[in-house]
Design a protein around this motif. Structure first.
Motif, PDB file in Angstrom:
ATOM      1  N   ASN A  67     -22.056  33.118  75.134  1.00  0.00           N
ATOM      2  CA  ASN A  67     -20.767  33.326  75.806  1.00  0.00           C
ATOM      3  C   ASN A  67     -20.386  32.110  76.643  1.00  0.00           C
ATOM      4  OD1 ASN A  67     -20.542  35.829  74.635  1.00  0.00           O
ATOM      5  ND2 ASN A  67     -21.103  36.973  76.477  1.00  0.00           N
ATOM      6  N   TRP A 100     -15.241  37.506  79.149  1.00  0.00           N
ATOM      7  CA  TRP A 100     -15.640  36.280  79.839  1.00  0.00           C
ATOM      8  C   TRP A 100     -14.755  35.093  79.488  1.00  0.00           C
ATOM      9  CZ3 TRP A 100     -18.615  37.681  83.550  1.00  0.00           C
ATOM     10  CH2 TRP A 100     -19.493  38.730  83.386  1.00  0.00           C
ATOM     11  N   ASP A 155     -17.686  42.216  74.708  1.00  0.00           N
ATOM     12  CA  ASP A 155     -18.763  41.508  75.397  1.00  0.00           C
ATOM     13  C   ASP A 155     -18.556  39.996  75.417  1.00  0.00           C
ATOM     14  OD1 ASP A 155     -19.227  41.530  72.590  1.00  0.00           O
ATOM     15  OD2 ASP A 155     -21.338  41.033  72.913  1.00  0.00           O
ATOM     16  N   ILE A 156     -17.683  39.498  74.571  1.00  0.00           N
ATOM     17  CA  ILE A 156     -17.335  38.076  74.560  1.00  0.00           C
ATOM     18  C   ILE A 156     -16.042  37.853  75.336  1.00  0.00           C
ATOM     19  CG2 ILE A 156     -16.788  36.070  73.123  1.00  0.00           C
ATOM     20  CD1 ILE A 156     -18.033  37.789  70.773  1.00  0.00           C
ATOM     21  N   ARG A 174     -17.063  29.944  76.162  1.00  0.00           N
ATOM     22  CA  ARG A 174     -16.174  29.741  77.305  1.00  0.00           C
ATOM     23  C   ARG A 174     -15.897  28.253  77.503  1.00  0.00           C
ATOM     24  NH1 ARG A 174     -14.781  32.245  82.273  1.00  0.00           N
ATOM     25  NH2 ARG A 174     -13.550  30.712  83.412  1.00  0.00           N
ATOM     26  N   LYS A 207     -19.211  33.270  68.214  1.00  0.00           N
ATOM     27  CA  LYS A 207     -20.288  34.222  68.501  1.00  0.00           C
ATOM     28  C   LYS A 207     -21.039  34.554  67.221  1.00  0.00           C
ATOM     29  CE  LYS A 207     -22.301  36.856  71.577  1.00  0.00           C
ATOM     30  NZ  LYS A 207     -22.880  36.297  72.794  1.00  0.00           N
ATOM     31  N   PRO A 218     -19.279  33.589  82.450  1.00  0.00           N
ATOM     32  CA  PRO A 218     -20.315  34.505  81.968  1.00  0.00           C
ATOM     33  C   PRO A 218     -21.654  34.200  82.623  1.00  0.00           C
ATOM     34  CG  PRO A 218     -19.740  32.908  80.268  1.00  0.00           C
ATOM     35  CD  PRO A 218     -18.809  32.688  81.415  1.00  0.00           C
ATOM     36  N   SER A 267     -13.231  32.739  69.402  1.00  0.00           N
ATOM     37  CA  SER A 267     -14.352  33.255  70.185  1.00  0.00           C
ATOM     38  C   SER A 267     -15.280  34.095  69.324  1.00  0.00           C
ATOM     39  CB  SER A 267     -13.835  34.085  71.360  1.00  0.00           C
ATOM     40  OG  SER A 267     -13.042  33.296  72.220  1.00  0.00           O
TER      41      SER A 267
END
Length: 160
Positions: free
Chosen positions: A134, A75, A71-72, A138, A128, A158, A124
């Protein structure tokens, strides 16, 4: 995540930064790209591919982190040049080519050969874990790797 795990992730980030390459300019060709990555399918993301069995614990740990961070990472662009050389669309593809509807996973060995890929995945996930969105992750990755690295993958931004 328990305090010991947080410390391990932080240590892993430091190790990966130190081992990837001495300077950003050298990182632009951190590994030799191939036209195709070695692919292996497992029944789920809980079962790692056999090609990781000969890899250091740190690399296997980053693969576990990447599998849990779809989910991270979907993106986040990769800055090693794999978009052009291997057809990757996001940083997730440096570790997993795709997750199928039945839950099976097609893993790629790309990340085993690339310090930049390992770094970005850990950074990343760590951001998180600290509560970054996100979009914030990014922005940080784009700013950190915009010069001296390979062309980024064509990864969409994202949603807000």
């Amino acid at each position: 995540m328990k305090h010991g795990c947080k410390s391990f992730v932080l240590l892993l980030v430091i190790v990966l930064f130190a081992s990837a390459c001495a300077s950003k300019k050298e990182n632009s060709h951190a590994h030799e790209h191939t036209d195709t990555d070695l692919l292996e399918t497992t029944s789920s993301s809980e079962l790692q591919p056999a090609f990781l069995s000969g890899q250091p614990d740190e690399v296997r740990t980053v693969y576990r982190i990447a599998a849990a961070a779809k989910d991270i990472l979907e993106w986040i662009p990769c800055y090693c040049g794999c978009g052009e050389s291997a057809g990757h669309r996001s940083h997730y593809n440096c570790f997993i080519q795709q997750t199928n509807d039945d839950g099976s996973v097609i893993w790629t060995d790309h990340g085993t050969r690339c310090g930049v890929c390992l770094q970005i995945a850990v950074q990343s996930a760590q951001m998180k874990q600290k509560g970054a969105s996100n979009k914030e992750i990014r922005t940080f990755i784009d700013e950190t790797y915009k010069t001296g690295f390979g062309k980024p993958t064509d990864t969409p931004m994202p949603p807000v």
